[in-house]
Design an enzyme around this catalytic site. Structure first.
Site, mmCIF file in Angstrom:
data_model
loop_
_atom_site.group_PDB
_atom_site.id
_atom_site.type_symbol
_atom_site.label_atom_id
_atom_site.label_comp_id
_atom_site.label_asym_id
_atom_site.label_seq_id
_atom_site.Cartn_x
_atom_site.Cartn_y
_atom_site.Cartn_z
ATOM 1 N N SER A 1 0.836 -1.208 0.000
ATOM 2 C CA SER A 1 0.000 0.000 0.000
ATOM 3 C C SER A 1 0.866 1.250 0.000
ATOM 4 C CB SER A 1 -0.873 0.050 1.252
ATOM 5 O OG SER A 1 -1.598 -1.140 1.407
HETATM 6 N N1 SAH Z 1 0.778 -5.275 4.310
HETATM 7 C C1 SAH Z 1 1.371 -5.762 3.103
HETATM 8 C C2 SAH Z 1 0.427 -5.607 1.941
HETATM 9 C C3 SAH Z 1 0.336 -6.856 1.161
HETATM 10 S S1 SAH Z 1 -0.969 -6.933 -0.019
HETATM 11 C C4 SAH Z 1 2.723 -5.107 2.867
HETATM 12 O O1 SAH Z 1 3.117 -4.216 3.622
HETATM 13 O O2 SAH Z 1 3.398 -5.507 1.923
HETATM 14 C C5 SAH Z 1 -2.110 -7.979 0.796
HETATM 15 C C6 SAH Z 1 -1.664 -9.369 1.081
HETATM 16 O O3 SAH Z 1 -2.782 -10.093 1.620
HETATM 17 C C7 SAH Z 1 -1.217 -10.184 -0.143
HETATM 18 O O4 SAH Z 1 0.101 -10.584 0.042
HETATM 19 C C8 SAH Z 1 -2.182 -11.363 -0.163
HETATM 20 O O5 SAH Z 1 -1.580 -12.577 -0.580
HETATM 21 C C9 SAH Z 1 -2.627 -11.443 1.288
HETATM 22 N N2 SAH Z 1 -3.876 -12.169 1.530
HETATM 23 C C10 SAH Z 1 -5.028 -12.162 0.829
HETATM 24 N N3 SAH Z 1 -5.925 -12.994 1.405
HETATM 25 C C11 SAH Z 1 -5.323 -13.523 2.507
HETATM 26 C C12 SAH Z 1 -5.718 -14.467 3.510
HETATM 27 N N4 SAH Z 1 -6.923 -15.048 3.506
HETATM 28 N N5 SAH Z 1 -4.849 -14.768 4.480
HETATM 29 C C13 SAH Z 1 -3.604 -14.213 4.519
HETATM 30 N N6 SAH Z 1 -3.166 -13.343 3.593
HETATM 31 C C14 SAH Z 1 -4.015 -13.000 2.593
#
Ligand code: SAH
Length: 260
Positions: A107
């Protein structure tokens, strides 16, 4: 795996001090130090001191309305450029989301800071135990580790879980625990949580998250709201029940079930 240099790249000149060039032109343009810096530092796009670049990012966050000093401090502390692909390092402190592989994104700083501020909602001191769903590259987890006593961060994609572990290794954040699994189920062993934050948005808040939230705790997550568009949702769990507040529109990757 190639190690990324730290920023600003530190070059050890204590051994093998450059001797004066034997022939004119051998080491032109300011000697060996200048040559090494041109080769090693400039192509990384972070020739500037990264502390100063982060300070300028934090100034922008403050100008955009982020006022929680602890959040601004955490954003100034965590080196965002360590979490992005080397080819994107020069964009690490711009207010933009960036790809982190496997179709996922980190993000933009403003959204991370906004969610942190909502999560803390002015409570003095550190948050207690926090659960993050969607570790991704580990950046937000590192920011959270500055603001909470204990952080559990769960990721469903093995490739990103491993990448986050690698990105975070040298930071040695003892209060941050990375988990591989489906975050839809939360992480009951760490419950109850003072705060829960999701970096991926579904059609509804999974019931497990609400169950695992402590009374007095707060959840912040993107969720598909009216018109199929995502909005940020805040849920406060009180002794009287749950109170949900819908905030501004956001664009997060989808929350998915299962692991991959
Ligand atoms: N906070 C992260 C943002 C990653 S984007 C950062 O700083 O990089 C969101 C993430 O959520 C993705 O990597 C995706 O794979 C994960 N995601 C989506 N559904 C999920 C679930 N059910 N359990 C765990 N992770 C999940």
């Amino acid at each position: 795996m190639t190690r990324r240099p730290s920023f600003p790249a530190r070059i050890d000149f204590s051994h093998g001090q450059p001797t004066p060039a034997k022939k004119a032109g051998t080491v032109a343009n300011g000697g060996l130090r200048a040559v090494v810096e041109r080769v090693l530092v400039k192509p990384q796009g972070m020739g500037m001191d990264s502390v100063a670049v982060r300070a300028s990012m934090v100034q922008k966050l403050a100008a955009q309305g982020i006022s929680d000093a602890a959040v601004l401090q955490a954003m100034a502390t965590v080196e965002r450029h360590r979490f992005v692909d080397p080819a994107l390092v020069n964009q690490a402190y711009e207010d933009t989301s960036l790809p982190i592989g496997l179709g996922q994104t980190i993000s933009k700083p403003n959204v991370v800071a906004r969610m942190m501020e909502l999560l803390r909602h002015g409570v003095p001191g550190k948050l207690g135990r926090v659960l993050e769903i969607g570790t991704g590259c580990g950046y937000q987890a590192a920011v959270l580790s500055q603001l909470a006593t204990e952080v559990y961060s769960i990721e469903r994609l093995r490739g990103l879980h491993d990448k986050a572990r690698e990105n975070l290794r040298t930071l040695r954040l003892a209060n941050l625990h990375l988990l591989f699994g489906d975050g839809m189920a939360g992480f009951p062993r760490g419950a109850p949580y003072a705060a829960i934050i999701a970096a991926a948005g579904g059609d509804a808040i999974p019931p497990a998250w609400l169950e695992q939230l402590a009374v007095g705790g707060r959840l912040v997550a993107p969720m598909v709201a009216g018109g199929g568009r995502q909005a940020l949702v805040v849920v406060d769990k009180t002794a009287q029940g749950l109170k949900q507040t819908l905030l501004e529109a956001v664009h997060f990757v989808p929350l998915k079930s299962g692991i991959a």
